[in-house]
Each structure stands twice: as C-alpha cells, then as structure tokens.
Scaffold this motif. Structure first.
Motif, short mmCIF file in Angstrom:
data_model
loop_
_atom_site.label_atom_id
_atom_site.label_comp_id
_atom_site.label_asym_id
_atom_site.label_seq_id
_atom_site.Cartn_x
_atom_site.Cartn_y
_atom_site.Cartn_z
N THR A 13 25.44 55.78 61.18
CA THR A 13 25.42 54.47 61.83
C THR A 13 25.97 53.42 60.87
O THR A 13 25.49 53.29 59.74
N VAL A 14 26.98 52.73 61.32
CA VAL A 14 27.59 51.63 60.58
C VAL A 14 27.44 50.38 61.43
O VAL A 14 27.50 50.45 62.66
N HIS A 15 27.24 49.24 60.80
CA HIS A 15 27.09 47.99 61.54
C HIS A 15 28.32 47.11 61.32
O HIS A 15 28.77 46.93 60.19
N VAL A 16 28.81 46.57 62.42
CA VAL A 16 29.95 45.65 62.37
C VAL A 16 29.49 44.31 62.94
O VAL A 16 29.06 44.22 64.09
N VAL A 17 29.55 43.29 62.12
CA VAL A 17 29.22 41.94 62.55
C VAL A 17 30.44 41.30 63.18
O VAL A 17 31.57 41.49 62.70
N GLY A 18 30.24 40.56 64.25
CA GLY A 18 31.29 39.75 64.84
C GLY A 18 30.95 38.28 64.68
O GLY A 18 29.83 37.87 64.96
N LEU A 19 31.89 37.48 64.21
CA LEU A 19 31.66 36.06 63.94
C LEU A 19 32.66 35.20 64.73
O LEU A 19 33.77 35.64 65.02
N GLN A 20 32.26 33.98 65.03
CA GLN A 20 33.13 33.01 65.71
C GLN A 20 33.59 33.55 67.06
O GLN A 20 34.75 33.38 67.44
N LEU A 21 32.69 34.18 67.79
CA LEU A 21 33.09 34.78 69.06
C LEU A 21 32.58 33.98 70.26
O LEU A 21 31.71 33.12 70.13
N ASP A 22 33.14 34.29 71.41
CA ASP A 22 32.71 33.70 72.69
C ASP A 22 31.64 34.60 73.28
O ASP A 22 31.95 35.69 73.78
N GLU A 23 30.40 34.16 73.22
CA GLU A 23 29.29 35.00 73.68
C GLU A 23 29.28 35.20 75.19
O GLU A 23 28.50 36.02 75.71
N ASN A 24 30.13 34.47 75.91
CA ASN A 24 30.20 34.62 77.36
C ASN A 24 31.31 35.57 77.81
O ASN A 24 31.52 35.75 79.01
N ASN A 25 32.00 36.18 76.87
CA ASN A 25 33.07 37.10 77.20
C ASN A 25 32.51 38.32 77.93
O ASN A 25 31.60 39.00 77.42
N ARG A 26 33.02 38.61 79.12
CA ARG A 26 32.44 39.66 79.97
C ARG A 26 32.56 41.04 79.34
O ARG A 26 31.62 41.84 79.40
N ALA A 27 33.69 41.37 78.73
CA ALA A 27 33.84 42.69 78.13
C ALA A 27 32.85 42.88 76.98
O ALA A 27 32.30 43.97 76.80
N LEU A 28 32.63 41.83 76.20
CA LEU A 28 31.64 41.89 75.11
C LEU A 28 30.25 42.12 75.68
O LEU A 28 29.51 43.00 75.22
N ILE A 29 29.87 41.34 76.67
CA ILE A 29 28.53 41.45 77.27
C ILE A 29 28.31 42.85 77.83
O ILE A 29 27.26 43.48 77.61
N ASP A 30 29.31 43.37 78.56
CA ASP A 30 29.17 44.69 79.15
C ASP A 30 29.12 45.79 78.08
O ASP A 30 28.36 46.76 78.20
N GLY A 31 29.93 45.63 77.06
CA GLY A 31 29.94 46.61 75.98
C GLY A 31 28.61 46.66 75.24
O GLY A 31 28.09 47.75 74.93
N LEU A 32 28.03 45.49 74.98
CA LEU A 32 26.74 45.45 74.30
C LEU A 32 25.65 46.06 75.18
O LEU A 32 24.75 46.75 74.68
N ALA A 33 25.71 45.80 76.48
CA ALA A 33 24.72 46.39 77.39
C ALA A 33 24.81 47.91 77.36
O ALA A 33 23.78 48.61 77.34
N ALA A 34 26.02 48.44 77.32
CA ALA A 34 26.18 49.89 77.25
C ALA A 34 25.65 50.44 75.93
O ALA A 34 25.05 51.52 75.89
N THR A 35 25.84 49.68 74.85
CA THR A 35 25.36 50.12 73.54
C THR A 35 23.83 50.13 73.50
O THR A 35 23.22 51.01 72.89
N ARG A 36 23.23 49.15 74.15
CA ARG A 36 21.75 49.09 74.16
C ARG A 36 21.14 50.22 74.99
O ARG A 36 19.99 50.62 74.74
N ALA A 37 21.88 50.71 75.97
CA ALA A 37 21.34 51.76 76.84
C ALA A 37 20.96 52.98 76.00
O ALA A 37 21.69 53.39 75.11
N GLY A 38 19.85 53.55 76.30
CA GLY A 38 19.40 54.72 75.56
C GLY A 38 18.41 54.42 74.47
O GLY A 38 17.80 55.34 73.91
#
Length: 277
Positions: free
Chosen positions: A73-98
C-alpha cells in the motif's frame, strides 16, 4: 517564512478531530497554509475551508488516496484539487468500497488472537461509517490496554504477518493520479520513507510516478525520521521533484511531530507551493 502543512486528517477519515477543530489546532501550532488530506474522502473540505478562512489561514483542498503498488500500500496525496470533480468523487467511492468487509475480517482474526469484539470497539472511534480503518482498531486496542500506543498496535497486530493483518486491493497508481490530475490537482507521493521497498523498487516507483506526470514527494513529514528528511531531499534533487511538507496529523499527542515542532523544508529543495501565492 510561511509555515505550510499539506498533510492532515480529520474524523472524516481516521483522524480524531472534526475538520474545524483540526484547523484550529493547526493554527494554534503556527500554521499559515493548511491542507486537509483525508484518506479516500473529500467530504470534510467544505467545513475545513470555512474554518481556515475564519482563522486567517490559506487553505489547500486535498486528499490522500490508497494505492496498491508492487503488492504494498502506497499513499498518494492530491493537492490544489477540485473536490467537486465527479470522476474524483466516484473513484474515491470505489476505493472506499470493501473497507467494511476488511474490517470484519480484521475483527475475526483479532478474535482468534484472543481479542473479541474488536469490530464493535473500533466503530466507537469511527465518524464516517464508510471509512473503518486499521487506525480505529488500533485506538480500541489502546483503550483495552493491550498496547500503549497505536504504533505498537500496528507493529504487533496490524501489519503483514501479524494476527490482525488483512490485505486489501486499492486503486492503481495510474488511477489515483488520473483522478487527482483530472480534478486539476498535484499528485504527491506521501511519506516515501515509510514503505518497505529496497532501492530498486523505490526507484521503480519514482520512475513510474514521473512517467505518469508526477513531480512532487513529501520530504519533511511526521511519518519520516529526522535523518530521512535529508535522504528524501537528496532524492528530490536527483529526480527533479518538488518537495512537500506535512505533519500527517491524526490526533493531538498521537503524531510523531506536532504542528509547532515540524521543521521547515531543507533549503536545497524547491517547495511544491513555490509559485502558489
């Protein structure tokens, strides 16, 4: 000199304090520029931004994404991003699953090791039910008096080869960086000194990161030992990477270094924020 902290967690993921309380704690520690980077979750950013504004801090919207790379497991921080971006939101939801299934398996393994009821105990420390993490289990085992610190819990129970370790398949490095960059953000390899890679594997990680458009690593972080500050400053210079800095704060008294004590970046590196303000 601005005091910048670009790695921080609230109770929206595995921290203890709500985002406004983290902002206040950071400001009390002298922080001028602050990022909230919760694990695989951007739900705390709105409250964090408002609190930072009230406290006179510049705010940076961020996230910390869990990635599986070379079976670690490696962690990647994202900075200066648009937290309302739909692809980001959906990707994070998929990552949280499980995470819940993994948490129940961790509990089952701890029960076999003589520690019953760990899942219910860990839930007492969870503010976001989508993000039950090993840290919540660690806090519960400290509550029981089985270990004195969360670091001790991880060493004895929650890392590979120990009785409560359950692997999980996270996002790929390419996916995580695509979500961050697609949201206008800057990907950062978090606390590279924490991973158990040999020099060849670490170099391969940095090479792939750079090929995918990454150009920043954390150099000064609460998850590094002081001698690693110089090590990763040299690596940043060698690869032409910018440098980031952050406490990796989770809770008062739980971090290796508090906000007020974290040293500045070495003068030999270029801060990732060099052209932000």
């Amino acid at each position: 000199m601005l005091k910048v902290d670009l790695h921080c967690h609230s109770n929206v993921s595995d921290g203890v304090l709500a985002p406004p309380a983290v902002a206040a704690y950071a400001r009390k520690g002298g922080v001028d520029v602050w990022a909230l980077t919760d694990h695989d979750e951007v739900g705390g950013i709105r409250a964090a931004r408002a609190a930072a504004a009230e406290l006179g801090m510049r705010f940076v919207a961020g996230v910390e994404i869990s990635v599986t790379w070379a079976n670690q497991t490696v962690h990647v921080v994202g900075l200066q991003l648009d937290e309302n971006n739909r692809a980001l939101i959906d990707g994070l939801a998929a990552t949280r699953a499980g995470r819940e299934a993994r948490a129940r398996e961790i509990s089952a393994q701890l029960e076999q090791a003589g520690i019953p009821g760990a899942y219910e105990g860990a839930l007492r420390y969870v503010a976001n039910p989508d993000l039950v993490s090993r840290t919540h289990f660690a806090r519960y085992l400290c509550e029981l008096g089985i270990c004195s610190t969360t670091s001790e819990v991880f060493r004895k129970y929650l890392t590979e080869g120990k009785p409560g370790y359950v692997p999980h398949r996270w996002a790929t490095l390419s996916e995580a960086m695509g979500w961050i960059r697609g949201a206008g953000g800057i990907p950062v390899i978090a606390h590279p000194g924490r991973y158990k890679f040999d020099a060849t594997a670490e170099g391969a990680l940095f090479d792939e990161f750079r090929q995918l458009g990454g150009n920043t690593i954390e150099v000064v972080t609460g998850s590094h030992t002081p001698d690693q500050y110089a090590t990763y400053a040299e690596i940043a210079r060698r690869y032409g990477f910018l440098a980031s800095r952050g406490t990796d704060f989770h809770a008062p008294g739980e971090a290796r270094v508090e906000f007020a004590q974290l040293p500045p970046l070495p003068s030999s590196v270029t801060p990732v924020w060099h052209d932000w303000f």
